[in-house]
Design an enzyme around this catalytic site. Structure first.
Site, PDB file in Angstrom:
ATOM      1  CG  ASP A 117      -2.006   1.065   1.114  1.00 12.26           C
ATOM      2  OD1 ASP A 117      -3.076   0.733   0.584  1.00 12.26           O
ATOM      3  OD2 ASP A 117      -1.770   2.213   1.557  1.00 12.26           O
ATOM      4  CG  ASN A 154      -5.171  11.037  -5.533  1.00  2.89           C
ATOM      5  OD1 ASN A 154      -4.509  11.119  -6.564  1.00  2.89           O
ATOM      6  ND2 ASN A 154      -5.838   9.952  -5.200  1.00  2.89           N
ATOM      7  CG  ASP A 202      -4.875   8.217 -12.251  1.00 10.40           C
ATOM      8  OD1 ASP A 202      -5.182   7.718 -11.144  1.00 10.40           O
ATOM      9  OD2 ASP A 202      -5.705   8.649 -13.064  1.00 10.40           O
ATOM     10  CD  GLU A 251      -4.558   4.067  -1.383  1.00  8.70           C
ATOM     11  OE1 GLU A 251      -4.784   4.413  -0.217  1.00  8.70           O
ATOM     12  OE2 GLU A 251      -5.406   4.159  -2.295  1.00  8.70           O
TER      13      GLU A 251
END
Length: 421
Positions: free
Chosen positions: A303, A311, A320, A346
């Site tokens: 993770d 973000n 992305d 993620e």
């Protein structure tokens, strides 16, 4: 005709397969340069379509390797690029690539494929098993089939034909009814239809000097796809052979499109990694193999730390890009037998068959350090990793939950670390 598409993205591969399919060109797909080189060792293609960015090598290196290994002859090679670099284009053309096409200009590719298809529409290719006990008649059929561009193997008896059919792959079987030896055309037809897997669908053209309608119907009922009566007219035989091979090609294209759609449904669109649905289908089988063989199997849950902050601070497009680069780094440290998937925004999962918990920990540490040094989009990132090794009779959900729990312990312990369970 057949095209080989080489691109790591399932979405791009499916789009290109559909485009080639518009012009009745069957496609095979490879996701890397090495996979494509391996396929070309046993695959004859009429045109190549490959990306410059292949992951394990670039498109120019792939094309030069294929030529140096004599895997290519005069087939046109089209290279896709996501940039407009004159240097790359010049290097590609000097290497022998037919043309470089932007991934944003599919109209140019469609025009090329349309012209290529029009200039080759009369060509057919394939391998035929011809079963005929008369040497003179067999020579006549062979010459006619070879004029069409086909490779021909000849058997004089049903017994020999069955041996060859079992040992080789054929695109068509042409068999007379009366043969030397104890078997007849019926024997050959039944052996083909009783074969295992896709070989049982090999088209069959039966030939007989008998005008008996009952026998003709019986031959077709037993599995022949078409029938030609003697004396055989060359033009009729050519048309029937062409039609059978054309139908086989169209069916193969439909199967390829079905496989591409299935693969697309099992992959993450952003990274082209497998998704959660594929994991749930594939991993239980790998776990069963591990239980039966007594071999270890480990799972690694990865993770990206503080991804929401990325973000929020840099935007979803940058987020992305970070995910894509982490996915590529993850693929690079994995073996061919490892299964890599993106299971959440993620979060990634790596299944490691045959790997003990200690080996998996070393692999996780290696990956953690590589990500720490990656700096994607000029952003410093880290990952938290949890690892579990399958226990006796454990289910997929149980293994995943333990590895996922270890990952959360890594988060609670300060992130940027590997935890075992």
């Amino acid at each position: 005709m057949k095209a080989l598409i080489v691109d790591p993205s399932s979405t791009v591969a499916y789009t290109l397969s559909s485009l080639f399919g518009k012009f009745c060109i069957n496609t095979q797909v490879a996701k890397s340069g090495h996979e494509a080189l391996y396929m070309l060792e046993n695959l004859s293609v009429d045109i190549l379509c490959f990306s410059y960015e292949l992951g394990d090598m670039n498109g120019i290196e792939f094309f030069v390797s294929a030529k140096s290994q004599k895997l290519l002859h005069q087939q046109p090679g089209l290279m896709f690029t996501s940039t407009h670099s004159r240097l790359i284009t010049s290097q590609a053309l000097e290497a022998g690539v037919t043309d470089c096409i932007s991934k944003n200009n599919l109209e140019q590719l469609e025009q090329f494929v349309k012209q290529f298809s029009a200039s080759n529409h009369t060509r057919i290719s394939g391998k035929v098993l011809l079963v005929e006990d008369s040497a003179t008649t067999a020579l006549f059929y062979r010459q006619m089939l070879e004029r069409l561009g086909l490779v021909v193997d000849i058997s004089q008896s049903a017994e020999d034909a069955i041996v060859k059919f079992t040992a080789n792959s054929y695109d068509l079987v042409v068999t007379d009814y009366f043969l030397a030896g104890r078997g007849t055309g019926f024997t050959v037809i039944r052996a083909v239809r009783d074969a295992v897997g896709k070989k049982s669908t090999t088209p069959i053209l039966a030939i007989s000097s008998s005008d008996d309608m009952v026998r003709k119907v019986e031959i077709l009922r037993n599995g022949a796809n078409d029938f030609v009566a003697k004396p055989v007219v060359a033009e009729e035989l050519e048309v029937r052979v062409f039609n059978l091979l054309n139908i086989r090609r169209l069916m193969s294209r439909l199967e390829s499109q079905h496989d591409a759609m299935k693969d697309l449904a099992m992959r993450d669109q952003l990274t082209s990694l497998y998704n959660r649905h594929y994991l749930q289908e594939a991993v239980p089988g790998l776990m069963d193999n591990a239980h039966k063989s007594g071999q270890p199997l480990s799972m690694m849950v990865v993770d990206i730390d503080h991804f929401k902050h990325i973000n929020d601070s840099y935007g979803h497009r940058t987020g992305d890009s970070v995910i894509e680069q982490v996915a590529k780094a993850l693929q690079k440290i994995c073996r061919n037998q490892d299964l890599v998937a993106r299971v959440g925004g993620e979060e990634f999962v790596v299944v490691l068959p045959g790997m003990t918990v200690d080996d998996a920990f070393a692999r996780g540490e290696d990956f953690r350090l590589k990500i720490e040094a990656l700096i994607p989009e000029s952003i410093a990132i880290t990952v938290s990793i949890g690892i579990a090794t399958v226990t006796h009779a454990e289910t997929y959900d149980g293994l995943f939950n333990r590895a996922d729990g270890a990952m959360y312990r890594a988060k609670l312990a300060g992130r940027n670390r590997v935890e075992l369970v």
